[in-house]
Design an enzyme around this catalytic site. Structure first.
Site, PDB file in Angstrom:
ATOM      1  N   THR A   1       0.866  -1.182   0.000  1.00 58.09           N
ATOM      2  CA  THR A   1       0.000   0.000   0.000  1.00 58.09           C
ATOM      3  C   THR A   1       0.903   1.232   0.000  1.00 58.09           C
ATOM      4  O   THR A   1       1.381   1.634  -1.037  1.00 58.09           O
ATOM      5  CB  THR A   1      -0.980   0.008   1.192  1.00 58.09           C
ATOM      6  OG1 THR A   1      -0.288  -0.339   2.376  1.00 58.09           O
ATOM      7  CG2 THR A   1      -2.102  -0.963   0.954  1.00 58.09           C
TER       8      THR A   1
ATOM      9  N   THR B   1      -0.200  -8.474  12.286  1.00 58.36           N
ATOM     10  CA  THR B   1       0.386  -7.319  11.616  1.00 58.36           C
ATOM     11  C   THR B   1      -0.508  -6.990  10.453  1.00 58.36           C
ATOM     12  O   THR B   1      -1.636  -7.396  10.424  1.00 58.36           O
ATOM     13  CB  THR B   1       1.787  -7.637  11.077  1.00 58.36           C
ATOM     14  OG1 THR B   1       2.113  -6.606  10.161  1.00 58.36           O
ATOM     15  CG2 THR B   1       1.820  -8.947  10.343  1.00 58.36           C
TER      16      THR B   1
ATOM     17  N   GLU C   1       5.325   4.356   7.533  1.00 60.51           N
ATOM     18  CA  GLU C   1       4.912   5.549   6.786  1.00 60.51           C
ATOM     19  C   GLU C   1       5.730   6.763   7.195  1.00 60.51           C
ATOM     20  O   GLU C   1       5.791   7.121   8.362  1.00 60.51           O
ATOM     21  CB  GLU C   1       3.424   5.814   7.003  1.00 60.51           C
ATOM     22  CG  GLU C   1       2.588   4.963   6.085  1.00 60.51           C
ATOM     23  CD  GLU C   1       1.096   5.187   6.262  1.00 60.51           C
ATOM     24  OE1 GLU C   1       0.684   5.861   7.215  1.00 60.51           O
ATOM     25  OE2 GLU C   1       0.341   4.667   5.428  1.00 60.51           O
TER      26      GLU C   1
ATOM     27  N   ASN D   1      -0.965  10.945   6.090  1.00 62.68           N
ATOM     28  CA  ASN D   1      -2.221  10.555   6.727  1.00 62.68           C
ATOM     29  C   ASN D   1      -3.226  11.671   6.971  1.00 62.68           C
ATOM     30  O   ASN D   1      -4.389  11.406   7.243  1.00 62.68           O
ATOM     31  CB  ASN D   1      -1.917   9.846   8.054  1.00 62.68           C
ATOM     32  CG  ASN D   1      -1.322   8.473   7.795  1.00 62.68           C
ATOM     33  OD1 ASN D   1      -2.000   7.608   7.252  1.00 62.68           O
ATOM     34  ND2 ASN D   1      -0.056   8.298   8.124  1.00 62.68           N
TER      35      ASN D   1
END
Ligand code: ADP
Ligand code: MG
Length: 699
Positions: A141, A178, A264, A390
């Site tokens: 992703t 996870t 991230e 985010n």
């Protein structure tokens, strides 16, 4: 990478994501025992609800995983979609529907376009092969790189292989399994034993990773064991199960670290070791809490040795959870440097430690004096990018008519404050650089990886658009070596210089001028950059003579620059073109000579009066020592010369160092060594206050 017998993998783009691969299939040619560990999130996604009641089990044959859509919180349609997909996979493979497991990851709350998956299945089945690369890519992703690894283990005299692909990044927390991790092995293990081994291995590894303390709706780890290794089947606890579990935990440990490192927005990975705890649970809790503390993580991002936050976290956990821990007796170390011991802060060289904290891996060590238990947790720093990724995530998602989703990632969509800050910072530099020449030596991974090539071409085009005059000098060593190998010739290097005999010279020229150069020019010109491909022979751009190695060894057709035809280059620069130069010189006798591209870049920078010379390479910059010393952010020419003298700079970097010194002596004011493995580093270095690599100036 080794893969276990009887497994095949595939990954395709089904259109769930705008362009990238988003559908992965793992198939076992023989019925396999299956185990699984799932998220503890009560708002579990439909594929999790479907699968968690069906494993552990015998007879599994396939796992289908998609990215781009989580199939979570989509109402009753979610489970229907899973059923449709399982049937379609079963049909496509000629197996039973009950032998199919699924997993999803991506945006929450958007209906999964199951028909897109069904339509893509025949192509995916067609593609099945014995490399997991495409499957690993398809489950990504916000990961910036695919994650896969394998281990071998001997069981009952037979060698079994365990391999894993996984994806990590955000919404990753330690309460559970996870994100997605698909593990396959040819070991023969019963479902119950498999489940036991998996649960225990996950506890020490994937459960100890934290990127942001969030617990996703989709976390899933599957383990399939098809028994083709031929070992006596493992049914219960014993030496074989222990060995299997150890290998599995080792593999999942690597996956855990890879996920932490690629969290991230992460710029570095942190490993927290808590020892001397009164019990395992206390050790695990403290280690995870430190790794997930936003304050600790922010300090790590800033390379700030703010150890108080670490010990404070331990004290807080002891108080809140009632652990029998006395924080005053703890010893705390950062990167191996003790900062607190014996109940008092320890004096340390703050600047030296700050420097070491810029490394890509941070070690936090807390030695308690309250028991024997030890735990290790992995995490990453908290960077501006985490917020950027985010803050606007679902606002940037656009639902398309065909059911897929796209991301509208234009800066225009980000928060006004972020845009203002970014633009003000960048414009300042853009104004200062306008009209100046920047020479970029293009090498390393940036030349090989497709996405990095694109990013590089975009950067150069952008530099030109904002008024800078870029000149690109490229290398091509890996490509040359590959081509020579194909022709059955081996490359021999002396001090990083390829010995180039009469036979290999045409190959060198063909690859550099005929291939690498042309590809780069094309990549730039698709973007209308006005690139012009040149070899040093063109217009006598690089007059060269045969180089003599200090050892007296004949290097063949290897040269050094005598003179750069600056008028010729100026003509292109004045005309608004971007020269792309291959490092081939012309001898006075008319022969071609291969020249080190670092040296060519320096000579060109001097000749054009460049205000910047940039080396893109495969390391973070100039390091204290290779391969894993700290990044030296800023240094002067004498400092650089001293480091070479002291033997701290070797191999290819030694060439760069010599070239950098030549450039500085020739009047180039600033030289940068940047990490070409990260996209857009050139822009990040030039247009932001906080540089990303090493900056070298005369003094
Ligand atoms: P390029 O393809 O960019 O020319 P090179 O392999 O020629 O890359 O040069 C970079 C290499 O130099 C690094 O990958 C590293 O192995 C080596 N090296 C040696 N000493 C250092 C150092 N002190 N700092 C950084 N890299 C170093
Ligand atoms: Mg090199």
């Amino acid at each position: 990478m080794k893969i276990p017998k009887g497994f095949r993998f595939g990954g395709v783009a089904a259109g769930l994501k705008p362009v990238r691969r988003d559908l992965a299939l793992v198939v076992s040619d023989h019925p396999a025992a299956a185990a699984g560990v799932f998220t503890q999130n009560r708002a579990a996604a439909a594929p999790v609800q479907d699968a968690r009641t069906r494993v552990p089990a015998e007879g599994m044959r396939a796992i289908l995983a998609n990215s781009g859509n989580a199939n979570a919180l989509t109402g009753p349609a979610g489970l229907d979609d899973v059923t449709v997909i399982r049937s379609a996979v079963a049909d496509a493979l000629g197996i039973q529907k009950r032998a199919v497991l699924t997993a999803s990851t991506g945006v929450i709350g958007a209906r999964l376009p199951a028909m897109k998956i069904v339509t893509a299945l025949p192509g995916l089945v067609e593609q099945l092969g014995d490399h997991p690369d495409l499957a690993a890519e398809a489950i990504m992703t916000t990961d910036t790189r695919p994650k896969m690894a394998a281990r071998e283990v001997v069981l009952g005299g037979k060698t079994a292989v365990i391999s894993a692909i996984c994806k990590g990044s955000g919404m990753l927390a330690p309460q559970l399994a996870t994100t997605l991790c698909l593990v396959v092995t040819d070991a023969a293990v019963s479902p119950a034993a498999l489940q036991e081994a998996l649960a225990r291995a996950v506890r020490k590894t994937l459960n100890m990773v934290t990127v942001d303390g969030e617990t996703s709706t989709n976390d899933t780890v599957y383990l399939l064991a098809n028994g083709l290794a031929g070992n006596p089947r493992i049914h219960e606890a014993g030496a074989d199960l222990d060995r299997f579990e150890t290998a599995l935990a080792d593999l999942l440990g690597e996956m855990a670290r890879a996920m932490a490192a690629d969290g991230e927005g992460a710029t570095k990975m942190v490993e927290v070791v808590v020892s001397g705890a009164p019990g395992e649970e206390a050790a695990r809790d403290c280690a995870r809490s430190i790794a997930s503390s936003p304050l600790v993580k922010a300090a790590l991002f800033g390379a700030d040795p703010n150890w108080g936050r670490i010990l404070s976290t331990v004290g807080a956990r002891a108080g809140v959870r009632g652990w029998a821990i006395d924080p005053f007796k703890a010893r705390v170390a950062l990167q191996g440097v003790t900062v607190f011991a014996g109940g008092v802060p320890v004096e340390f060289d703050r600047e030296a430690l700050r420097c070491r904290m810029r490394e890509s891996r941070i070690d936090v060590n807390v030695a308690l004096a309250d028991g024997e238990a030890l735990a290790i947790a992995w995490g990453c720093d908290l960077s501006y990018d985490y917020v950027k990724i985010n803050a606007d995530y679902t606002s940037l998602i656009v639902q398309r008519e065909d059911g897929g989703v796209a991301k509208d990632d234009r800066v225009a969509n980000y928060s006004p404050a972020f845009k203002r800050a970014l633009l003000v910072e960048a414009l300042k530099y853009i104004a200062a650089f306008s009209g100046q020449v920047a020479v970029i030596k293009y090498g390393g991974a940036a030349m090989v990886k497709e996405s990095l090539k694109e990013a590089f071409a975009e950067d150069v085009t952008l530099l030109k658009r904002v008024g800078l005059k870029p000149v690109v000098v490229h290398g091509g060593a890996p490509e040359i070596t590959k081509t020579l190998e194909k022709l059955g010739e081996r490359s021999e290097f002396v001090d990083g210089l390829r010995i180039t005999d009469a036979q290999s010279l045409p190959v060198v020229e063909m690859v550099l001028t005929g291939k690498v150069n042309q590809e780069l020019v094309a990549l730039l010109n698709v973007r209308n950059a006005g690139a012009v491909g040149l070899s040093g022979k063109d217009g006598k751009l690089l007059r060269a003579r045969k180089a003599v190695h200090e050892s007296g060894r004949d290097l063949g057709h290897v040269g050094e620059v005598v003179e750069v035809n600056r008028e010729f280059l100026k003509m292109f620069l004045d005309g608004g073109y971007v020269p792309v130069i291959s490092p081939i010189g012309l001898s006075d006798g008319g022969a071609g000579l291969s020249i080190n591209a670092d040296e060519v870049a320096a000579a060109i920078a001097v000749a054009t009066g460049a205000s910047k010379l940039i080396y893109l390479t495969d390391v973070a910059g100039i390091l204290e020592s290779s391969p894993d010393g700290a990044l030296v952010r800023q240094l002067t020419a004498p400092d650089l010369a001293r480091r070479v003298e002291a033997g701290a700079i070797t191999g290819g970097m030694k060439w760069k160092a010599h070239s950098i010194l030549t450039a500085l002596r020739g009047g180039v004011p600033r030289v940068h060594v940047l990490d070409g493995r990260q996209p857009h580093t050139v822009i990040a270095e030039l247009f932001t206050d906080r540089g990303v690599g090493s900056l070298i100036t005369s003094e």
